[in-house]
Design a protein around this motif. Structure first.
Motif, mmCIF file in Angstrom:
data_model
loop_
_atom_site.group_PDB
_atom_site.id
_atom_site.type_symbol
_atom_site.label_atom_id
_atom_site.label_comp_id
_atom_site.label_asym_id
_atom_site.label_seq_id
_atom_site.Cartn_x
_atom_site.Cartn_y
_atom_site.Cartn_z
ATOM 1 N N CYS A 7 -21.110 11.963 -15.219
ATOM 2 C CA CYS A 7 -20.086 10.993 -15.593
ATOM 3 C C CYS A 7 -18.771 11.688 -15.928
ATOM 4 O O CYS A 7 -17.715 11.065 -15.890
ATOM 5 N N ASP A 26 -18.349 13.251 -18.898
ATOM 6 C CA ASP A 26 -18.193 13.245 -20.362
ATOM 7 C C ASP A 26 -18.287 14.680 -20.886
ATOM 8 O O ASP A 26 -19.170 15.435 -20.478
ATOM 9 N N CYS A 55 -16.460 8.537 -21.080
ATOM 10 C CA CYS A 55 -16.456 7.094 -20.883
ATOM 11 C C CYS A 55 -16.619 6.376 -22.233
ATOM 12 O O CYS A 55 -16.897 7.006 -23.255
ATOM 13 N N SER A 66 -20.051 7.007 -24.048
ATOM 14 C CA SER A 66 -20.247 8.336 -24.640
ATOM 15 C C SER A 66 -19.369 8.518 -25.868
ATOM 16 O O SER A 66 -19.792 9.095 -26.869
ATOM 17 N N ARG A 104 -26.633 5.594 -17.724
ATOM 18 C CA ARG A 104 -25.828 5.551 -18.943
ATOM 19 C C ARG A 104 -26.532 6.193 -20.138
ATOM 20 O O ARG A 104 -25.915 6.433 -21.168
ATOM 21 N N CYS A 163 -24.942 9.342 -21.024
ATOM 22 C CA CYS A 163 -23.662 9.140 -21.712
ATOM 23 C C CYS A 163 -23.922 8.886 -23.198
ATOM 24 O O CYS A 163 -23.272 9.457 -24.067
HETATM 25 ZN ZN ZN Z 1 -20.315 8.594 -19.495
#
Ligand code: ZN
Length: 148
Positions: free
Chosen positions: A39, A41, A64, A67, A123, A126
């Motif tokens: 992602c 992060d 994101c 996170s 997710r 995250c």
């Molecule tokens: Zn993320």
């Protein structure tokens, strides 16, 4: 249930826009970096541990909404907790976001807003990134941790 879900999303967005404890901790005696390449992060978690308890905690980085909100709520939840309590909360939180919790996270307080993450496997990384960095910081792992 959908109203509840909207409320949860609001809480997550609010924390991602105004993250709590979003700062480099000058007094930190533990820190670790976490990176989620899937992602993008990337956060550093700072801890000031005294007598087995987290007397102060901060984080910085980018990522994101999920996170960042998770890192923000983690710092709020864990400030003042012992490292053992922090470990127990992480374990429950991990079960919640991976869909393995018995309940819907009532005993996790505000962190229950992440229950919906279990429906989105990508997710989960995250949501747990800052927590993995926290563990790395507590146990003194020098290398940056990656969710991959
Ligand atoms: Zn993320």
């Amino acid at each position: 249930m959908s109203e509840l879900r909207e409320l949860y999303q609001e809480v997550i967005l609010e924390h991602s826009k105004k993250p709590r404890n979003y700062r480099v901790l000058e007094t930190a005696n533990h820190k670790a970096e976490g990176f989620n390449p899937l992602c993008g992060d990337h956060f550093t978690v700072y801890l000031d541990v005294k007598d087995g308890a987290i007397s102060d905690i901060g984080f910085q980085g980018s990522g994101c909404a999920i996170s960042k909100a998770s890192a923000s709520m983690m710092t709020q939840t864990l400030k003042g907790k012992t490292t053992g309590e922090a470990e127990g909360i992480f374990s429950k939180f991990h079960d919640l976001v991976t869909g393995q919790a018995a309940g819907s996270g009532e005993d996790l307080g505000k962190l229950a807003v992440f229950a919906g993450v279990s429906e989105f496997p990508l997710r989960v990384k995250c949501a747990t990134l800052a927590w993995h960095a926290l563990r790395a910081a507590l146990y003194g792992e020098e290398q940056a941790i990656s969710t991959e």
